[in-house]
Write a protein that holds these residues in place. Structure first.
Motif: not given
Length: 634
Positions: A196-207, A236-239, A249-252, A300-301
């Motif tokens: 889930d992109i939201h969860s990853l964003r929270k984890d990474i930005s928090g660290f 940055t890529c996730l956002e 879409k492909a995630f590259l 989506g997310s």
């Protein structure tokens, strides 16, 4: 008059040789069955002979690739493997065999059976990582073979064949690829994953935000800066991919991680942070996939992706999977071809009782922990179990977690008057438990519970929407997300549940084609997957299916409400509106509700939409991601 070429003549000669080999192998198979007192029907004889012809065609490379033999449980597929190995040994053919099983103990058992049939021990290799201490605890166990490539018959686990780069046991025989690889049970060449992109964003930005302020022993400033820059690139890529649109879409990501050695060093750093509690396993797993360059897509997310776990180089394979015809997920893999070999069979001595009851892991755990719900559930289960005749046994399937599930079930059933330690004496004089338990994940392969004539599920494993989509993405190498005509997640989920329950039923006496005594099964099924019963009816012809009252009084679910509102929405559209996308449909409903619908609710609605439209709004039809007015009714 047709003129035959040299190639035509050679093909005809090889085909005749294959038929001769198939007859000889079948004779051995028939002899094994005769020793067991098994008499085959003419249809079973024909299917067995066709199977051996296919095995010889694959071994001789007249058939190239991966094939599946989808005969029903109890059709003798394991005996096919044994008979083929004996045939090769007796006739000194220049063929070699690998057999891939689910567990190491299966390899040990096969080794014992092969030796009992006259195959010398020195021609059989078994590879595993068990220690001498482990081996001492297991009946019929043996040390791992040091030089498996020198032995004609190789026994391995599925896990040992996965990930060709790290596989220690070469599949070769004296430098050549093995003639045939038998893969016992369900086959997956690729493994899907989801984030889930939201969860990853929270984890990474928090660290990243606190990284400079925490004490990180064993990590230098240079290492920390590399970690932060790598995580920032990922963030940055996730956002950039985070959209409210559901279009895939492909995630590259363009990750600058340098050499493979540098990439491995970065992953080691992430692992250190995980051990320190600074990054969770979810984020570490995502970064591993990212650094290793695994194929990923966004929708989506969500991030979906897959890893190839069985190399495309591994071919000449015959998959023995009794539930292949039930599993639409398995059928998505177009690298596998199903052999057109069938055995008609009926199950007229089987009665399946099914009822609506929450059956997911979380729901089952909650029911067992809640006095009122536990009492209702266990009363229904006890009613079924008390009806089992004396000296007959039942196999109960539930979830892993001894204390949370099996122990709780045993405790409650004991309070309801059942002796959960009761033993029975089988027809062949063995002392066995009347109430046997297995957990989901153990429903394949074992014949240890054929003494049980009855089966009950308390909880049925459902992979969940995201895991189903992830595996569909893996099976199709990503195409599933982009195919408007693809099967719905609900269809895949229901068929996946059906194949799992089918395998569970077939652990019992009913798997034996010659068993004619009454057998029963009781299925407690969540209403979201209860449609799997229709698939089971086709897989178990002539079995009697009985729908019992729900365990709990039914209430209108969110899915039911949304389906009603979809019908109202379509009925209220102007006549000149010829179509509407499902994305637009859900957006209109969410605007009415003032809140977003969950992904799982949307998935369930999509899975049931066709049936609802046909009954309540027949002038609309559902095609892929679009609803259209039926042209003939405009």
């Amino acid at each position: 008059m047709d003129i035959l070429t040299v190639a035509d003549v050679m093909t005809e000669i090889q085909d005749k040789a294959g038929q001769k080999n198939a007859r000889r192998a079948y004779d051995i198979f028939e002899g094994i069955y005769a020793q067991r007192g098994i008499i085959q029907t003419p249809e079973e004889v024909l299917a067995a002979k066709k199977s051996f012809k296919a095995i010889d065609d694959i071994s001789a490379k007249r058939l190239m690739g991966r094939y599946v033999l989808p005969l029903s449980a109890g059709s003798g597929k394991t005996t096919f493997m044994l008979a083929w190995c004996v045939f090769i040994h007796r006739h000194n053919l220049d063929y070699s065999v690998a057999i891939a099983s689910f567990q190491v103990k299966d390899c040990f058992n096969l080794r014992e059976q092969l030796m009992a049939l006259g195959i010398p021990e020195e021609t059989i290799a078994v590879t595993h990582s068990y220690s001498a201490e482990d081996i001492a605890k297991i009946e019929n166990a043996c040390p791992s073979t040091d030089t498996p490539w020198k032995r004609r018959f190789l026994l391995v686990t599925h896990a040992r064949l996965k990930d060709v780069e790290h596989r220690k046991d070469p599949l070769s025989f004296h430098g050549e690829a093995r003639s045939i690889i038998f893969w016992d049970e369900e086959f997956r060449s690729r493994k899907g994953f989801h984030f889930d992109i939201h969860s990853l964003r929270k984890d990474i930005s928090g660290f990243i935000r606190v990284a400079n302020d925490v004490s990180l022993k064993g990590i230098s400033n240079e290492e920390l800066n590399t970690i932060k820059s790598t995580l920032q690139e990922a963030l940055t890529c996730l956002e950039s991919h985070l959209e409210h649109s559901n279009e895939p879409k492909a995630f590259l990501p363009k990750m600058d991680i340098g050499t493979d050695t540098q990439g491995k060093a970065i992953l080691k750093s992430f692992t250190k942070l995980c051990r320190m509690g600074q990054l969770n396993e979810r984020t570490i797993s995502f970064m591993e996939h990212l650094v290793e360059g695994h194929q990923m897509f966004t929708q989506g997310s969500n991030v979906f992706g897959y890893v190839t776990v069985i190399s495309d180089e591994i071919q000449q394979m015959l998959i023995l999977d009794a539930s292949y015809k039930l599993s639409k997920l398995s059928q998505l893999d177009k690298s596998v071809t199903a052999l057109d070999i069938h055995v008609p069979r009926t199950y007229k001595n089987l009665q399946v009782t099914y009822m609506d009851c929450p059956s997911g892991r979380g729901s089952t755990a909650r029911m067992l922990a809640t006095p009122k719900e536990r009492a209702d559930l266990m009363a229904k289960a006890a009613e079924y179990l008390k009806g089992i005749p004396a000296n007959e046994a039942v196999l109960i399937f539930t979830y892993k977690g001894q204390d949370e599930f099996e122990a709780a079930i045993r405790r409650e059933l004991t309070l309801l008057g059942l002796d959960m330690n009761e033993r029975i004496i089988t027809k062949d004089g063995q002392d066995k438990p009347k109430y046997a338990f297995l957990t989901w994940g153990q429903q394949n392969g074992t014949n240890d519970y054929m003494y049980c004539r009855h089966m009950c599920t308390i909880g049925v494993l459902d992979l969940g929407t995201d895991n189903i989509v992830a595996q569909a993405v893996a099976q199709t190498e990503g195409r599933y997300l982009f195919d408007d005509e693809a099967l719905s997640v609900q269809e895949l989920s229901v068929s996946d549940c059906a194949q799992r329950v089918y395998q569970a039923i077939c652990r019992t006496a009913i798997r034996n084609h010659g068993h004619n005594e009454p057998c029963t099964a009781a299925l407690f099924l969540n209403r979201n997957v209860i449609d799997c019963v229709e698939i089971l009816k086709r897989a178990l012809p002539k079995a009697k299916f009985v729908k019992a009252d729900p365990v709990f009084r039914t209430r209108e679910t969110t899915t039911d409400k949304v389906l009603k509102d979809v019908v109202k929405l379509l009925q209220g559209l102007a006549d000149d509106v010829r179509s509407i996308s499902t994305i637009r449909m859900f957006k209109l409903l969410e605007n009415r509700y003032g809140a977003p619908l969950t992904r799982s609710v949307k998935t369930l609605v999509m899975g049931k939409l066709k049936a609802v439209l046909s009954q309540e709004c027949f002038w609309w039809e559902h095609e892929g991601r679009t609803l259209r007015r039926v042209p003939e009714l405009i």
